[in-house]
Design a protein around this motif. Structure first.
Motif, mmCIF file in Angstrom:
data_model
loop_
_atom_site.group_PDB
_atom_site.id
_atom_site.type_symbol
_atom_site.label_atom_id
_atom_site.label_comp_id
_atom_site.label_asym_id
_atom_site.label_seq_id
_atom_site.Cartn_x
_atom_site.Cartn_y
_atom_site.Cartn_z
ATOM 1 N N ARG A 1 6.605 17.948 -0.574
ATOM 2 C CA ARG A 1 5.308 17.652 -1.177
ATOM 3 C C ARG A 1 4.285 17.470 -0.065
ATOM 4 O O ARG A 1 4.638 17.128 1.053
ATOM 5 N N PRO A 2 3.030 17.695 -0.391
ATOM 6 C CA PRO A 2 1.995 17.545 0.645
ATOM 7 C C PRO A 2 1.877 16.080 1.053
ATOM 8 O O PRO A 2 2.229 15.173 0.293
ATOM 9 N N PRO A 3 1.373 15.835 2.265
ATOM 10 C CA PRO A 3 1.205 14.448 2.701
ATOM 11 C C PRO A 3 0.185 13.731 1.826
ATOM 12 O O PRO A 3 -0.701 14.358 1.245
ATOM 13 N N ALA A 4 0.346 12.428 1.718
ATOM 14 C CA ALA A 4 -0.603 11.631 0.933
ATOM 15 C C ALA A 4 -1.973 11.697 1.579
ATOM 16 O O ALA A 4 -2.090 11.731 2.805
ATOM 17 N N PRO A 5 -3.029 11.740 0.763
ATOM 18 C CA PRO A 5 -4.370 11.776 1.341
ATOM 19 C C PRO A 5 -4.657 10.486 2.110
ATOM 20 O O PRO A 5 -4.155 9.419 1.762
ATOM 21 N N ILE A 6 -5.458 10.599 3.141
ATOM 22 C CA ILE A 6 -5.840 9.440 3.945
ATOM 23 C C ILE A 6 -7.056 8.789 3.305
ATOM 24 O O ILE A 6 -8.049 9.456 3.004
ATOM 25 N N LYS A 7 -6.975 7.489 3.085
ATOM 26 C CA LYS A 7 -8.127 6.766 2.544
ATOM 27 C C LYS A 7 -9.226 6.742 3.590
ATOM 28 O O LYS A 7 -8.966 6.537 4.770
ATOM 29 N N THR A 8 -10.452 6.955 3.136
ATOM 30 C CA THR A 8 -11.591 6.980 4.042
ATOM 31 C C THR A 8 -12.821 6.409 3.346
ATOM 32 O O THR A 8 -12.990 6.590 2.144
ATOM 33 N N PRO A 9 -13.692 5.736 4.090
ATOM 34 C CA PRO A 9 -14.929 5.236 3.510
ATOM 35 C C PRO A 9 -16.048 6.277 3.544
ATOM 36 O O PRO A 9 -17.168 5.993 3.134
ATOM 37 N N CYS A 10 -15.765 7.471 4.003
ATOM 38 C CA CYS A 10 -16.787 8.505 4.165
ATOM 39 C C CYS A 10 -17.437 8.829 2.825
ATOM 40 O O CYS A 10 -16.754 9.039 1.823
ATOM 41 N N ILE A 11 -18.784 8.872 2.835
ATOM 42 C CA ILE A 11 -19.531 9.257 1.632
ATOM 43 C C ILE A 11 -20.357 10.518 1.890
ATOM 44 O O ILE A 11 -21.295 10.805 1.163
ATOM 45 N N LYS A 12 -20.016 11.228 2.969
ATOM 46 C CA LYS A 12 -20.660 12.494 3.329
ATOM 47 C C LYS A 12 -22.126 12.309 3.735
ATOM 48 O O LYS A 12 -22.938 13.207 3.549
ATOM 49 N N VAL A 13 -22.469 11.142 4.250
ATOM 50 C CA VAL A 13 -23.774 10.889 4.858
ATOM 51 C C VAL A 13 -23.480 10.605 6.325
ATOM 52 O O VAL A 13 -23.213 9.481 6.714
ATOM 53 N N CYS A 14 -23.456 11.648 7.113
ATOM 54 C CA CYS A 14 -23.024 11.529 8.508
ATOM 55 C C CYS A 14 -24.233 11.524 9.434
ATOM 56 O O CYS A 14 -24.594 12.555 10.007
ATOM 57 N N VAL A 15 -24.865 10.372 9.527
ATOM 58 C CA VAL A 15 -26.023 10.180 10.389
ATOM 59 C C VAL A 15 -25.758 8.915 11.188
ATOM 60 O O VAL A 15 -25.528 7.855 10.611
ATOM 61 N N ASP B 1 -2.166 3.381 8.844
ATOM 62 C CA ASP B 1 -2.755 2.891 7.593
ATOM 63 C C ASP B 1 -3.279 1.472 7.774
ATOM 64 O O ASP B 1 -4.329 1.121 7.241
ATOM 65 N N GLU B 2 -2.548 0.665 8.532
ATOM 66 C CA GLU B 2 -2.943 -0.725 8.752
ATOM 67 C C GLU B 2 -4.240 -0.803 9.558
ATOM 68 O O GLU B 2 -5.122 -1.618 9.250
ATOM 69 N N ALA B 3 -4.373 0.022 10.579
ATOM 70 C CA ALA B 3 -5.595 0.025 11.392
ATOM 71 C C ALA B 3 -6.787 0.491 10.562
ATOM 72 O O ALA B 3 -7.874 -0.098 10.644
ATOM 73 N N ARG B 4 -6.588 1.515 9.742
ATOM 74 C CA ARG B 4 -7.681 1.978 8.871
ATOM 75 C C ARG B 4 -8.074 0.886 7.886
ATOM 76 O O ARG B 4 -9.266 0.640 7.654
#
Length: 73
Positions: free
Chosen positions: A7-21, A47-50
């Protein structure tokens, strides 16, 4: 025969909202409040560091002047 994962790897949780400024004063992304080094190395962190970084993000918002944040809603 190749040893492909079942199975594919689990997605990585991210706070990104696609506003990269990046705010030049604070050095933080004005979308997610991460430092550039955190954004660049996100996939390599545990995962713990994120989770630890994500726990601090809301308190980082105050490091960016409100008039700058107003540009992004």
């Amino acid at each position: 025969m190749t040893d492909l994962p079942l199975r594919p790897p689990a997605p990585i949780k991210t706070p990104c909202i696609k506003v990269c400024v990046v705010d030049g004063e604070s050095g933080l992304c004005m979308g997610c409040y991460r430092k550039l080094s955190e954004v660049a190395g996100w996939a390599k962190l545990t995962d713990e560091a994120r989770a630890s970084i994500m726990d601090e993000l809301s308190s980082r918002r105050d490091r960016i002047r409100p008039e700058k944040l107003a540009m992004f809603g």
